[in-house]
Design an enzyme around this catalytic site. Sequence first.
Site, mmCIF file in Angstrom:
data_model
loop_
_atom_site.group_PDB
_atom_site.id
_atom_site.type_symbol
_atom_site.label_atom_id
_atom_site.label_comp_id
_atom_site.label_asym_id
_atom_site.label_seq_id
_atom_site.Cartn_x
_atom_site.Cartn_y
_atom_site.Cartn_z
ATOM 1 N N ASP A 84 49.986 45.758 37.468
ATOM 2 C CA ASP A 84 48.877 45.753 36.526
ATOM 3 C C ASP A 84 49.466 45.338 35.184
ATOM 4 O O ASP A 84 50.124 46.134 34.521
ATOM 5 C CB ASP A 84 48.242 47.151 36.461
ATOM 6 C CG ASP A 84 47.167 47.251 35.380
ATOM 7 O OD1 ASP A 84 46.883 46.233 34.723
ATOM 8 O OD2 ASP A 84 46.622 48.356 35.199
ATOM 9 N N LYS B 13 48.469 40.046 25.744
ATOM 10 C CA LYS B 13 47.479 39.578 26.726
ATOM 11 C C LYS B 13 46.253 38.957 26.056
ATOM 12 O O LYS B 13 45.623 38.066 26.609
ATOM 13 C CB LYS B 13 47.064 40.769 27.592
ATOM 14 C CG LYS B 13 46.211 40.421 28.802
ATOM 15 C CD LYS B 13 46.017 41.677 29.634
ATOM 16 C CE LYS B 13 45.122 41.487 30.825
ATOM 17 N NZ LYS B 13 45.015 42.743 31.595
ATOM 18 N N GLU C 229 40.986 42.875 38.300
ATOM 19 C CA GLU C 229 41.238 44.298 38.062
ATOM 20 C C GLU C 229 40.150 45.221 38.629
ATOM 21 O O GLU C 229 40.468 46.200 39.298
ATOM 22 C CB GLU C 229 41.450 44.543 36.562
ATOM 23 C CG GLU C 229 42.831 44.043 36.114
ATOM 24 C CD GLU C 229 42.945 43.785 34.618
ATOM 25 O OE1 GLU C 229 42.023 44.164 33.865
ATOM 26 O OE2 GLU C 229 43.961 43.207 34.201
ATOM 27 N N ASP D 176 35.136 48.593 33.631
ATOM 28 C CA ASP D 176 36.560 48.569 33.302
ATOM 29 C C ASP D 176 36.754 48.187 31.838
ATOM 30 O O ASP D 176 36.646 47.015 31.472
ATOM 31 C CB ASP D 176 37.252 47.557 34.236
ATOM 32 C CG ASP D 176 38.754 47.446 33.973
ATOM 33 O OD1 ASP D 176 39.260 48.089 33.027
ATOM 34 O OD2 ASP D 176 39.431 46.716 34.718
#
Lengths: 183, 637
Positions: free
Chosen positions: B19, B82, B180, B202
């Site tokens: 992850d 990210k 994800e 999420d």
Amino acid sequence: MVTDPFATLGFAHQYEIDKSALDRRYRELQQALHPDRHASAPASARALTLNKAVAVNEAYRILRDDLKRGEALLQVLGGQVTEHTADPELLMEMMELREALTEARAEAAADEVARLAGVVAKHAEAARSELTTVFAQLQAVGEGEKKADALLAHAQQLLGRLRYYHRFHEEVARFEDEALGQV
Amino acid sequence: MALMQIHDPAAAPRPIGIDLGTTHSLVAYQPLIGGPTCLTDCDGDALVPSVVHYAEQGKTVVGKDAQRLAQDFPQDTIVSVKRFMGRGADDPETRRLGPYRFASETGPVVQFQVAGGRVVNPVEVSAEILRALRENAEAELGGVGGAVITVPAYFDDAQRQATKDAARLAGLSVLRLLNEPTAAALAYGLDSRENGVFAVYDLGGGTFDVTILVLDNGVFQVRSTGGDSQLGGDDMDRALAERLFQDLGLADGQARTPSQVRAVLTAARRIKHALTDVAEVEAEIEVPDAGTKVVRITRAELDALIKPLVERTALVCRRALRDAQLGVAELNGVILVGGATRVPLVRSYVAALFGREPLTSVDPDQVVAIGAAIHADILAGESERQDVLLLDVLPLSLGVEAMGGVAEKILPRNTPIPASAAQVFTTYADNQTGFELHVLQGERELANDCRSLARFTLKGIPPLPAGLARLEVRFDVDADGLLHVSAQETSTGIHQQIEVKPSYGLHDQDIERMLRDAYDHAEQDVAERALHEERVEAERICVATEKALRVDAALLEQGEGEAISAALQAVREAARGTVSHAIHSRIEELDRISKPFAGRRMDRSIAQALSGRAVTELERETVHARGIEPHLKTTEE
């Protein structure tokens, strides 16, 4: 290249479709074909199943969509899909509905937009049930018979209606997206 | 409880799940016995801060140690990289609150200016994180046999490609990019064994995803997905930090130093965390060059600051439900994922939005990595969970720029992947031998408002009068959600040479150069890695082929089994040697010999899948099954 999505997923050439059966069939086929199932296979076996998995995805997308399924069935039964429609009654009706929608959109009247969407949804449902009947009649008559041509034309006209209704709903969706304030 | 691990030096490399998060990253794997587990450091922590520090002498530090250096070296320490993945140097993200020095304001990639005059891009920074994770996993597990890396479902093509490039730079072989929310659903679904329709909400450090999926006896079918790849806990921190700056008398953004920005952002995050459990926080903030100040923040104040952000997620959720043609009442559950879903306002908001209490039984920080580990295990082919399958979709529509700057959709969002579509274009001038194609991603009507993915220049079209040359352009989206474009002139059948100029991200040449730089002059290292990869591949294929021979012996033709076995032995023998291209050519040989058998196995499994139907349709089935034979012949050529 014309492929038959009904054959790909093993469904009879009928307009009406059991969507939960369709979902189930789709998952069963992908159990056998999805790239994850062949991650350890040599390259050409992977390519073979990948092409099939793509074809199954495409057929599934067509059959799950009321308009695309109708167009595919029309083609399978020898008809031509055409964008043109010369149905003055429909054009008149759609013009009025679109005007009402534009007005409601401009005023951001969500309730009115929802009401119009409901009206069109009813029309679409009527067109679909008529399509089911026409396609069933088409199946019953042999190809090339005079009656078949008339039925094909009728199916084409109904699909033209459905296309307008779908576009209307796309516009409603765009309104909702605008209201969401993002892309 | 302390677990002692004994390493077998000859143990097979383990596939891992990663992850790669905005604020934290995790590695999980499926042990031979027991449930999937996250790897932890010596303190017992599974979370590795996604922070990279670049030191003066060219050294890099990753994780907790880098995080500690962020305060003193705010410009040389990259946090939340990210958010910059797959973005251009002029992206709005570069203008949001942060301490960085950017090396340029234009160009296809963001460039950070760090210590020692170095310039690094987000792919390289992410690769540092992934390399640290890989080395840690190798030390722990003895060997890593490929990785499933998770990405936000709403990541576009450029962001996905950047992630894959980073993995390549880090020396990881990527088994799959996995969304994800899908990974989280996998971890949850296998835990509860419950069928139904679920929404996965999420909210991570930098990205928001919502996915609506159906779980049916081990098959996880995504019906729709939506999100915002620039919305997350970091934005809450920023909103709170702006408020803290007011309190501290530093309202003027120009007057703040990078150290102050980093200090206040860190304080904001701590206060946000603290307000999860208490209604009011009194915090002492040490602000460089401005002394120590005490601030008092209530949960109600935080809620007011972050409410607009949370409301944005609600809108995305409604659209995802509409795309799935489902109402809230038809959901069987809502799964919360991501650290930012610990914020009480988010929880209560989600509960109200979906009309039910969300599920939080699996740790929201670990659930994605656990799901990735399960998927890695399944892809490696040795899993007991053979019935588990993930069916995902394209998150954003793909299209091309048509006349008048209009975006023409070729594959709409939420199309099941892998998918492909073809579009025919004609030349508009006599003897035209080139053609430019602008590929876009997004939902807007105008090309300018969509995200530009790449410009393709097709060359070598045979000179013909205008409109006669017909170019069929194929768009293939693979199971990672990555786009591949190819073109063919249909009247001559000539495959076109395509020059790709990605709008964002790195060219293949850039990656090659970075790979060379990374290994420097260590050619040995490159060769060793290639050999290692060929061996892993060889073993995987041998195991899969042996299993096929065992299970489907009935489908073999006379002498075929022997021929395949011989080719298989040749692969094994080559794999014991040290010549990687020899292994490669043996694998190709096995592939060629076993292809007809593979085709028969596929057709048989299709026929089986199609067989569960009413008796009246049986006739059609036999007709269909016969139709498969010619297909096989054409693919054998």
